[in-house]
Write an enzyme that holds these catalytic residues in place. Structure first.
Site, PDB file in Angstrom:
ATOM      1  N   ASN A  19       0.432  -1.826   0.040  1.00 26.68           N
ATOM      2  CA  ASN A  19       0.098  -0.286   0.293  1.00 26.68           C
ATOM      3  C   ASN A  19       0.701   1.594   0.274  1.00 26.68           C
ATOM      4  OD1 ASN A  19      -3.051  -0.355   0.371  1.00 26.68           O
ATOM      5  ND2 ASN A  19      -2.173  -2.085   1.673  1.00 26.68           N
ATOM      6  N   MET A  97       0.612  -2.955  12.615  1.00 29.49           N
ATOM      7  CA  MET A  97      -0.172  -3.981  13.796  1.00 29.49           C
ATOM      8  C   MET A  97       0.002  -3.352  14.844  1.00 29.49           C
ATOM      9  SD  MET A  97      -1.364  -6.136  11.228  1.00 29.49           S
ATOM     10  CE  MET A  97      -1.473  -7.661  12.070  1.00 29.49           C
ATOM     11  N   ILE A  99      -1.919  -0.986  17.614  1.00 26.11           N
ATOM     12  CA  ILE A  99      -3.246  -0.137  17.868  1.00 26.11           C
ATOM     13  C   ILE A  99      -2.658   1.056  18.897  1.00 26.11           C
ATOM     14  CG2 ILE A  99      -5.138  -0.528  19.471  1.00 26.11           C
ATOM     15  CD1 ILE A  99      -5.367  -2.968  19.803  1.00 26.11           C
ATOM     16  N   HIS A 116      -8.617  -1.442   5.429  1.00 22.75           N
ATOM     17  CA  HIS A 116      -9.013  -2.286   6.849  1.00 22.75           C
ATOM     18  C   HIS A 116      -9.760  -3.678   5.161  1.00 22.75           C
ATOM     19  CE1 HIS A 116     -10.826  -5.862   9.412  1.00 22.75           C
ATOM     20  NE2 HIS A 116     -11.362  -5.526   8.760  1.00 22.75           N
ATOM     21  N   ALA A 180      -7.446  -3.430  -4.563  1.00 19.97           N
ATOM     22  CA  ALA A 180      -8.431  -2.991  -4.948  1.00 19.97           C
ATOM     23  C   ALA A 180      -7.922  -1.512  -3.750  1.00 19.97           C
ATOM     24  CB  ALA A 180      -9.859  -3.270  -4.220  1.00 19.97           C
ATOM     25  N   GLU A 181      -7.479  -2.138  -2.955  1.00 22.48           N
ATOM     26  CA  GLU A 181      -6.641  -1.174  -1.842  1.00 22.48           C
ATOM     27  C   GLU A 181      -5.992  -0.064  -2.463  1.00 22.48           C
ATOM     28  OE1 GLU A 181      -6.290  -3.977   2.560  1.00 22.48           O
ATOM     29  OE2 GLU A 181      -4.937  -4.059   1.276  1.00 22.48           O
TER      30      GLU A 181
HETATM   31  C1  GRF Z   1      -3.677  -4.747   4.061  1.00 22.30           C
HETATM   32  O1  GRF Z   1      -4.613  -5.662   3.508  1.00 22.30           O
HETATM   33  C2  GRF Z   1      -4.224  -3.300   5.233  1.00 22.30           C
HETATM   34  O2  GRF Z   1      -5.337  -3.829   4.782  1.00 22.30           O
HETATM   35  C3  GRF Z   1      -3.990  -3.944   5.995  1.00 22.30           C
HETATM   36  O3  GRF Z   1      -2.761  -4.435   6.371  1.00 22.30           O
HETATM   37  C4  GRF Z   1      -1.917  -5.317   4.855  1.00 22.30           C
HETATM   38  C5  GRF Z   1      -1.322  -4.664   4.788  1.00 22.30           C
HETATM   39  O4  GRF Z   1      -0.394  -4.718   3.361  1.00 22.30           O
HETATM   40  N1  GRF Z   1      -4.246  -2.659   7.654  1.00 22.30           N
HETATM   41  P1  GRF Z   1       1.045  -3.775   2.705  1.00 22.30           P
HETATM   42  O5  GRF Z   1       2.442  -3.942   3.638  1.00 22.30           O
HETATM   43  O6  GRF Z   1       0.372  -2.587   2.845  1.00 22.30           O
HETATM   44  O7  GRF Z   1       1.309  -4.890   1.377  1.00 22.30           O
END
Ligand code: GRF
Length: 208
Positions: A19, A97, A99, A116, A180-181
């Site tokens: 991402n 990861m 909170i 998410h 999609a992200e």
């Molecule tokens: C993504 O799938 C996001 O939705 C979740 O953690 C993942 C991170 O993936 N919160 P990346 O490290 O961006 O490949």
């Protein structure tokens, strides 16, 4: 904001950083008025740090401290300090990861967003794609939302649907959601950077 009017992003992640790559690429191509000022991770050898460094973007590992699922007080202060030093306007969580609560959110009010891998409020928490597959839904997707004190409970900024196909495995569904992200996160950040997001309680309204 920097002198060119670009929103300065601080990206936090614990994993491979796909991402981050999507967001940084969109910034570099001029698709949104933003730039990644710093990338930070709680995992020393996380792919996201190597990918950021490879692009010449400041990349910092900051140890999370003594807890398993959150930052301890000292670590939290170190993250806040580094983000402020980098003059970050918007904190972008991309697979971080830990909170984030209390003082961190107070330091960046309405300025922390997360992506998410489900259509919230369905399937919050870990391995949301697997939860969706196990439940048997026909559509799932991804959600960009503000971060609040809860887990995946903040006001929703944008969502994109993804079909669950016959024969999908957890891996194939996760891969489709991640595609999609990579489309949705830059779009949502662009709305923020253009000042088109208005928060009305739980509802987030996008201005034209
Ligand atoms: C993504 O799938 C996001 O939705 C979740 O953690 C993942 C991170 O993936 N919160 P990346 O490290 O961006 O490949």
């Amino acid at each position: 904001m920097n002198r060119t009017g670009k929103l300065r992003l601080g990206v936090l992640g614990s994993g491979k950083g796909s991402n981050f790559v999507a967001v940084a690429g969109a910034c570099a191509r001029g698709e949104l008025p933003a730039e990644v000022a710093i990338v930070m991770s709680d995992v020393a050898d996380a792919g996201i740090l190597a990918r950021a460094a490879g692009q010449g973007i400041a990349a910092r590992f900051i140890p999370p401290g003594k807890f398993r699922t959150k930052l301890d007080e000292e670590a939290e202060a170190a993250y806040i300090g580094a983000l402020r030093e980098a003059r970050v306007d918007l904190v972008v969580l991309a697979g971080f990861m830990r909170i984030l609560k209390g003082d961190f959110l107070k330091a960046f009010p309405q300025r922390v967003i997360n992506i998410h891998p489900s259509l919230l409020p369905s399937f919050p928490g870990l391995e949301a794609w697997k939860q969706a597959l196990d439940y048997g839904v026909k559509f799932t997707g991804c959600t960009v939302h503000f971060v609040d004190q809860g887990v995946d409970t903040g006001a929703i900024i944008a969502q994109q649907t993804v079909p669950v196909l016959d024969g999908d495995t957890a891996e194939s569904l996760h891969a489709r959601i991640q595609q999609a992200e990579h489309q949705l996160y830059p779009v949502a950040i662009r709305l923020m950077a253009e000042g088109r997001i208005e928060v009305r309680g739980r509802s987030v309204v996008t201005r034209a």
